[in-house]
Write a protein that holds these residues in place. Structure first.
Motif, PDB file in Angstrom:
ATOM      1  N   HIS A 107       0.838  -1.202   0.000  1.00  7.34           N
ATOM      2  CA  HIS A 107       0.000   0.000   0.000  1.00  7.34           C
ATOM      3  C   HIS A 107       0.876   1.257   0.000  1.00  7.34           C
ATOM      4  CE1 HIS A 107      -3.790  -2.149   0.743  1.00  7.34           C
ATOM      5  NE2 HIS A 107      -3.110  -2.905   1.583  1.00  7.34           N
ATOM      6  N   PHE A 152      -0.888  -5.160  10.006  1.00  2.00           N
ATOM      7  CA  PHE A 152      -0.783  -5.710   8.656  1.00  2.00           C
ATOM      8  C   PHE A 152       0.129  -6.936   8.640  1.00  2.00           C
ATOM      9  CE2 PHE A 152       0.935  -5.946   4.344  1.00  2.00           C
ATOM     10  CZ  PHE A 152      -0.228  -5.886   3.592  1.00  2.00           C
ATOM     11  N   CYS A 388     -11.135  -0.523   2.407  1.00  3.39           N
ATOM     12  CA  CYS A 388     -10.469  -1.825   2.274  1.00  3.39           C
ATOM     13  C   CYS A 388     -11.343  -2.939   2.835  1.00  3.39           C
ATOM     14  CB  CYS A 388      -9.121  -1.800   2.988  1.00  3.39           C
ATOM     15  SG  CYS A 388      -7.822  -0.877   2.138  1.00  3.39           S
ATOM     16  N   PRO A 441      -6.725  -2.969   5.467  1.00  4.08           N
ATOM     17  CA  PRO A 441      -5.686  -3.419   4.533  1.00  4.08           C
ATOM     18  C   PRO A 441      -5.254  -4.859   4.775  1.00  4.08           C
ATOM     19  CG  PRO A 441      -5.191  -1.222   5.363  1.00  4.08           C
ATOM     20  CD  PRO A 441      -6.354  -1.730   6.164  1.00  4.08           C
TER      21      PRO A 441
END
Length: 456
Positions: A107, A152, A388, A441
């Motif tokens: 990202h 993440f 997302c 994400p």
């Protein structure tokens, strides 16, 4: 025979050495701090063994730790607890170097927005009235952004999502139970509101809304009646505690979350509509029959609340006077006094002059402090996380991943509920907010990895 650590892990051993030294220093200051330091070292070993479990423990502690801050807002027990998780994350990303675990590689645009936001907040030091407040705000924003990177990396599969959700639910439950068992003292004639371990009724209400929403996801994927019943019971306790907070923003957030669930949950809209109606009847019944008189008046005759409308009026003046640059990160309470003596009556000016407070509106506070540019960057970050989640939900549907659909829906509606609650609170630094944003994400990357063309 000598034992040598890999070069890329020497810094990690050095970090543990620093932690040990810090624990010794804390022991000389306060024994409680030394105990917290020792627990942090234990957390470090857990986090190194499993980053997701370490992150879950850190998440849970964020709801229940009631040890006072020291060194102001800059340093607290929960921030010290974040260090082991951060060390574990750094060790993982530097050792593996996997692109799929690298948030910046996956990202880049969102990473740039984060960098620009923190840079703009730092730049506001040049024109802010109190530069120290700017530095504190930047530090807190930096921690929030770091949490996005850690989540993440830590959340890679369904098991990880479930662990993090469970930690948040248990944290909300413990915060509520603590408040019920240890009610805060109130002065004569004042309304006693449940605040739990979060020390503020509205903050607790926002956390409880999250607990209810995430419980819904855990109920939907439960494999046994026992687990399903436990999740329903926890959700019920959270609902009772939410009513006891006397928080109007909590009820607004709950309503927004339930409406979002009805819209997003395909195939289960009838059930969710019935659940929404049932919860509405419970809330109305409590207010009409069981709520204390002061609480009932608070719900039915909101007026200007505890000065919130007046604070918003001053916030609007701040925005009008500084639309581009704002007054500086963290400077809302500091600068608000300068916007008090303007045309128009403010009956609750004590919250500006005598007891300066935050804006009690996350969006207004960011706009007043960082101007239009800062507000755009902030909203972009928040909506990107929600976007997302929506895209990930769509991909899971195409893949037929029923369990991940339910979990993603629960997270998305919980985030919507929290964002609704923040129209009445200043939670731009809240760990719960950035954890939910970060899951967007992470879940999207998970959905992409499940697609056949990605796996090929």
């Amino acid at each position: 025979m000598s034992i040598r650590a890999p070069r890329n892990e020497i810094w990690l051993l050095g970090s543990f050495g620093l932690l040990a030294m810090l624990t010794g220093v804390l022991a000389g200051i306060d024994g409680r701090l030394a105990i917290a330091g020792a627990l942090a070292i234990a957390l470090a070993f857990i986090a190194l063994a499993d980053l997701t479990v370490g992150l879950a423990i850190f998440t849970f502690l964020g709801f229940v730790v009631v040890v006072p801050n020291f060194a102001g807002q800059t340093l607290s027990i929960i921030k010290l607890a974040a260090l082991p998780v951060l060390f574990s994350w750094l060790a993982l990303v530097t050792r593996e170097g996997s692109a799929r675990r690298n948030f910046i590689a996956v990202h880049p645009a969102l990473s740039m927005v984060m960098l620009l936001f923190v840079a703009w907040a730092t730049l506001s030091y040049l024109w802010a009235e109190d530069g120290n407040e700017v530095l504190i705000a930047v530090f807190r924003y930096g921690l929030a952004m770091t949490l996005v990177f850690v989540v993440f990396t830590a959340v890679q599969k369904e098991r990880d999502v479930t662990i993090i959700m469970t930690a948040m639910v248990l944290g909300a439950l413990c915060a509520a139970v603590y408040g019920i068992l240890n009610p805060a003292p109130t002065e004569a004639g004042q309304l006693g509101r449940l605040s739990g371990t979060l020390t503020n009724a509205n903050e607790l209400a926002a956390a409880l809304v999250l607990g209810i929403g995430l419980c819904g996801g855990l109920v939907a994927i439960a494999k046994t009646p026992l687990v399903r019943g436990a999740a329903i019971g926890v959700g019920g306790v959270c609902l009772i505690a939410l009513l006891l907070t006397g928080s109007r923003s909590g009820l607004v957030a709950l309503g927004a979350m339930l409406l979002a669930a009805v819209v997003l949950a395909r195939g289960r809209r009838l059930v969710l509509t019935l659940v929404t109606l049932m919860l509405a009847m419970i809330a109305i019944g409590y207010i009409a029959t069981a709520a204390p008189e002061q609480s009932r008046e608070r719900f039915l005759q909101p007026g200007s609340g505890t000065g919130r409308i007046d604070i918003w009026t001053v916030g609007g003046r701040m925005v009008s006077a500084n639309p581009i640059e704002g007054v500086g990160a963290g400077n809302f309470a500091v600068s608000s006094i300068h916007y008090l003596l303007r045309p128009g009556s403010l009956p609750n000016d004590q919250y500006i002059a005598d007891q300066p407070t935050v804006a009690h509106n996350m969006y207004l506070e960011v706009l007043a402090e960082l101007g239009i540019l800062g507000a755009i960057l902030f909203v972009t970050l928040i909506t990107s996380g929600l976007g997302c989640l929506i895209v990930a939900l769509s991909r899971f549907r195409r893949l037929g991943e029923q369990r991940m659909q339910k979990l993603t829906t629960a997270i998305a509606v919980s985030l919507i509920g929290f964002l609704a609650a923040e129209f009445f609170a200043s939670g731009e630094y809240a760990r719960e907010l950035w954890l939910l944003v970060a899951l967007g994400p992470a879940l999207l990357a998970m959905a992409k990895r499940m697609e056949p063309d990605t796996a090929a």
